[in-house]
Motif scaffolding. Structure first.
Motif, mmCIF file in Angstrom:
data_model
loop_
_atom_site.group_PDB
_atom_site.id
_atom_site.type_symbol
_atom_site.label_atom_id
_atom_site.label_comp_id
_atom_site.label_asym_id
_atom_site.label_seq_id
_atom_site.Cartn_x
_atom_site.Cartn_y
_atom_site.Cartn_z
ATOM 1 N N GLU A 160 1.951 -16.857 -4.382
ATOM 2 C CA GLU A 160 1.690 -16.870 -5.823
ATOM 3 C C GLU A 160 1.652 -15.457 -6.404
ATOM 4 O OE1 GLU A 160 -2.322 -16.477 -3.830
ATOM 5 O OE2 GLU A 160 -0.419 -17.541 -3.467
ATOM 6 N N ARG A 161 1.674 -14.438 -5.565
ATOM 7 C CA ARG A 161 1.610 -13.051 -6.023
ATOM 8 C C ARG A 161 3.014 -12.452 -6.050
ATOM 9 N NH1 ARG A 161 -3.904 -11.173 -2.707
ATOM 10 N NH2 ARG A 161 -5.094 -13.064 -3.214
ATOM 11 N N PHE A 162 3.125 -11.158 -5.811
ATOM 12 C CA PHE A 162 4.423 -10.489 -5.727
ATOM 13 C C PHE A 162 4.357 -9.467 -4.598
ATOM 14 C CE2 PHE A 162 1.903 -8.170 -8.856
ATOM 15 C CZ PHE A 162 2.026 -6.849 -8.444
ATOM 16 N N THR A 163 5.491 -8.923 -4.216
ATOM 17 C CA THR A 163 5.545 -7.989 -3.094
ATOM 18 C C THR A 163 5.402 -6.560 -3.583
ATOM 19 O OG1 THR A 163 6.905 -9.478 -1.756
ATOM 20 C CG2 THR A 163 6.951 -7.147 -1.183
ATOM 21 N N GLY A 164 4.464 -5.837 -2.987
ATOM 22 C CA GLY A 164 4.216 -4.452 -3.358
ATOM 23 C C GLY A 164 4.952 -3.476 -2.466
ATOM 24 N N ILE A 165 4.459 -2.245 -2.399
ATOM 25 C CA ILE A 165 5.170 -1.181 -1.685
ATOM 26 C C ILE A 165 4.911 -1.224 -0.183
ATOM 27 C CG2 ILE A 165 3.337 0.542 -2.020
ATOM 28 C CD1 ILE A 165 7.128 1.237 -2.257
ATOM 29 N N ALA A 166 3.680 -1.508 0.260
ATOM 30 C CA ALA A 166 3.356 -1.431 1.685
ATOM 31 C C ALA A 166 4.197 -2.380 2.542
ATOM 32 C CB ALA A 166 1.864 -1.684 1.912
ATOM 33 N N PRO A 167 4.363 -3.668 2.163
ATOM 34 C CA PRO A 167 5.172 -4.557 3.001
ATOM 35 C C PRO A 167 6.639 -4.145 3.099
ATOM 36 C CG PRO A 167 3.776 -5.828 1.531
ATOM 37 C CD PRO A 167 3.711 -4.410 1.065
ATOM 38 N N ARG A 168 7.106 -3.327 2.188
ATOM 39 C CA ARG A 168 8.502 -2.876 2.228
ATOM 40 C C ARG A 168 8.684 -1.730 3.234
ATOM 41 N NH1 ARG A 168 10.820 -4.882 -2.844
ATOM 42 N NH2 ARG A 168 9.145 -5.507 -4.262
ATOM 43 N N TYR A 169 7.573 -1.086 3.599
ATOM 44 C CA TYR A 169 7.591 0.006 4.578
ATOM 45 C C TYR A 169 6.523 -0.285 5.620
ATOM 46 C CZ TYR A 169 10.351 2.407 1.017
ATOM 47 O OH TYR A 169 11.326 2.745 0.109
ATOM 48 N N ASN A 170 6.774 -1.334 6.402
ATOM 49 C CA ASN A 170 5.724 -1.859 7.276
ATOM 50 C C ASN A 170 6.193 -2.059 8.707
ATOM 51 O OD1 ASN A 170 2.968 -2.682 7.362
ATOM 52 N ND2 ASN A 170 3.635 -4.819 7.536
ATOM 53 N N THR A 171 7.094 -1.198 9.162
ATOM 54 C CA THR A 171 7.557 -1.307 10.541
ATOM 55 C C THR A 171 7.938 0.069 11.082
ATOM 56 O OG1 THR A 171 9.158 -2.370 12.031
ATOM 57 C CG2 THR A 171 9.954 -1.729 9.847
ATOM 58 N N LEU A 172 7.762 0.216 12.389
ATOM 59 C CA LEU A 172 8.209 1.416 13.101
ATOM 60 C C LEU A 172 9.417 1.117 13.977
ATOM 61 C CD1 LEU A 172 4.706 2.793 14.205
ATOM 62 C CD2 LEU A 172 6.053 3.482 12.213
ATOM 63 N N THR A 174 12.925 1.015 14.956
ATOM 64 C CA THR A 174 14.066 1.815 14.527
ATOM 65 C C THR A 174 15.321 0.990 14.273
ATOM 66 O OG1 THR A 174 14.561 2.291 16.857
ATOM 67 C CG2 THR A 174 13.237 3.906 15.649
ATOM 68 N N ASP A 175 15.307 -0.291 14.664
ATOM 69 C CA ASP A 175 16.435 -1.162 14.333
ATOM 70 C C ASP A 175 16.442 -1.514 12.845
ATOM 71 O OD1 ASP A 175 17.317 -1.200 16.942
ATOM 72 O OD2 ASP A 175 16.211 -3.024 17.460
ATOM 73 N N THR A 176 15.325 -1.274 12.169
ATOM 74 C CA THR A 176 15.232 -1.498 10.730
ATOM 75 C C THR A 176 15.454 -0.176 10.017
ATOM 76 O OG1 THR A 176 13.602 -3.243 11.091
ATOM 77 C CG2 THR A 176 13.768 -2.343 8.862
ATOM 78 N N PRO A 177 16.462 -0.090 9.132
ATOM 79 C CA PRO A 177 16.802 1.203 8.522
ATOM 80 C C PRO A 177 15.626 1.920 7.867
ATOM 81 C CG PRO A 177 18.510 -0.406 8.061
ATOM 82 C CD PRO A 177 17.393 -1.154 8.723
ATOM 83 N N SER A 226 3.938 7.427 11.581
ATOM 84 C CA SER A 226 2.637 6.943 12.045
ATOM 85 C C SER A 226 1.766 8.080 12.552
ATOM 86 C CB SER A 226 2.826 5.912 13.156
ATOM 87 O OG SER A 226 1.578 5.534 13.716
ATOM 88 N N MET A 227 0.467 7.990 12.216
ATOM 89 C CA MET A 227 -0.524 8.936 12.734
ATOM 90 C C MET A 227 -1.204 8.400 13.988
ATOM 91 S SD MET A 227 -0.825 11.853 11.186
ATOM 92 C CE MET A 227 -2.524 12.327 11.526
ATOM 93 N N ASP A 280 -3.802 -3.065 7.930
ATOM 94 C CA ASP A 280 -3.362 -3.500 9.255
ATOM 95 C C ASP A 280 -2.534 -2.395 9.893
ATOM 96 O OD1 ASP A 280 -4.548 -5.988 8.957
ATOM 97 O OD2 ASP A 280 -2.749 -6.877 8.085
ATOM 98 N N GLN A 281 -2.589 -2.332 11.219
ATOM 99 C CA GLN A 281 -1.822 -1.314 11.927
ATOM 100 C C GLN A 281 -0.325 -1.603 11.797
ATOM 101 O OE1 GLN A 281 -2.421 -1.203 16.164
ATOM 102 N NE2 GLN A 281 -1.770 0.921 16.345
ATOM 103 N N VAL A 282 0.442 -0.579 11.503
ATOM 104 C CA VAL A 282 1.894 -0.700 11.452
ATOM 105 C C VAL A 282 2.434 -0.440 12.853
ATOM 106 C CG1 VAL A 282 4.032 0.173 10.434
ATOM 107 C CG2 VAL A 282 1.932 0.067 9.060
ATOM 108 N N THR A 283 3.263 -1.349 13.353
ATOM 109 C CA THR A 283 3.777 -1.243 14.719
ATOM 110 C C THR A 283 5.294 -1.371 14.726
ATOM 111 O OG1 THR A 283 3.676 -3.631 15.198
ATOM 112 C CG2 THR A 283 1.646 -2.341 15.529
ATOM 113 N N ALA A 284 5.882 -1.278 15.904
ATOM 114 C CA ALA A 284 7.332 -1.447 16.066
ATOM 115 C C ALA A 284 7.701 -2.883 16.356
ATOM 116 C CB ALA A 284 7.817 -0.551 17.201
#
Length: 327
Positions: free
Chosen positions: A141-153, A155-158, A165-166, A322-326
């Motif tokens: 019911e919401r919309f997609t923000g910035i974090a889910p668009r940059y939420n993977t490490l 490398t197969d994802t451009p 990551s820190m 949430d932790q961002v992982t590969a």
């Protein structure tokens, strides 16, 4: 008039008294719970091209040119694209106040406005948080923000190359480089955009026990979404443990993230951080520069910008990400 000190949905007479000054006028409210929400001021909005949806195409790959030798051929090639659909969500709320309460001392409009301000603030905080963390796969019911668009490490994802990551695993936050050349707000097609307020006038409220009272009602509605034109225009430094941050390592990760952003987008980029991160950056600047600069000069290195990119403190960035992982 009796009051109900446990009421949380409607203002009580005690609330009225607390907002009156010595002349019986509505006193200004100290909005002590207000948060800094600069993302709402910075983000530009465009109209959806299909009702509450915005359909657009992004380029995911370039054609392959050929070095041709004499009498040799050239293989045809083409670029790769993908169609993306972003949607808007509708955030709504109603404010209701007892008519007799609002009419006290002839301050009806002022009292109603004082009740509407926290509703507007609450909607603003919710919207700012969703601009960062909204995810239609979790809350459709919401919309997609910035974090889910940059939420993977992975490398197969451009876009993974835009995420640095820190290495933290708990109490996590992120720093967001957002170019307002590519990341925009959306509003539904045919609407005026922005937060709308409708005075519903006097209404009769029926309580759970069947008793009724007259009230003034205001309806708030905000239709909004976000869209990203080019993933190479934003970057994220993620997995930052807010309680265990090495300032030098953080600055190194910020430099790496910044340098992934295409140069043509840097001019309209801002760096959004928690205020705790702002403190860490300023202390790191002092530590590095105390031998050659005055304290005020050293602190100014990160007080306003990072290599020319404005730094903005934004309280809607979480410290419980949430932790961002590969994976």
């Amino acid at each position: 008039m009796a009051t109900n000190p446990t009421s949380t949905t409607h203002p009580t007479l005690l609330d009225v008294v607390s907002r009156l000054d010595g002349d019986g006028k509505i006193a200004p409210i100290a909005e002590v719970l207000n948060e800094d929400l600069p993302i709402l001021r910075d983000i530009g909005f465009i109209q959806c091209n299909s009702d509450q949806r915005h359909v657009h195409t992004i380029r995911t790959g370039l054609p392959t040119p050929t070095w041709r030798k004499l009498y040799g051929g050239v293989l045809p090639s083409k670029s790769q694209t993908a169609q993306v659909t972003d949607v808007c969500g509708n955030l709504e709320a109603y404010s209701e106040v007892d008519k007799d309460l609002a009419d006290l001392n002839g301050n009806t409009s002022a009292w109603r406005f004082s009740e509407e301000r926290p509703f507007i603030e609450a909607m603003g905080q919710t919207m700012a948080e969703t601009i960062f963390y909204g995810d239609v796969t979790v809350n459709p019911e919401r919309f997609t923000g910035i974090a889910p668009r940059y939420n993977t490490l992975n490398t197969d994802t451009p876009c993974a190359r835009m995420v640095k990551s820190m290495g933290g695993t708990s109490d996590l936050t992120s720093l967001y480089f957002i170019s307002h050349s590519v990341f925009h707000g959306l509003y539904p097609k045919g609407s005026t955009g922005g937060l709308s307020k409708t005075d519903k006038g006097q209404v009769t409220i029926t309580k759970d026990d069947g008793s009724m009272f007259e009230a003034y009602r205001t309806h708030f509605k905000w239709g909004i979404g976000t869209t990203l034109d080019d993933w190479r225009g934003c970057a994220r430094v993620c997995n930052v443990d807010i309680n265990n941050v090495d300032g030098d390592a953080l600055i190194a990760a910020m430099i790496k993230a910044k340098n992934e952003i295409l140069a043509k987008y840097v001019g309209r980029t801002k760096l959004y951080v928690r205020r705790e991160i702002m403190t860490i950056l300023e202390l790191a600047a002092l530590s590095k520069s105390y031998q050659c600069l005055k304290i005020t000069e050293a602190a100014d290195q990160f007080k306003t910008s990072f290599f020319g990119i404005p730094i903005v403190v934004c309280d809607s960035i979480s410290i419980n990400e949430d932790q961002v992982t590969a994976d």
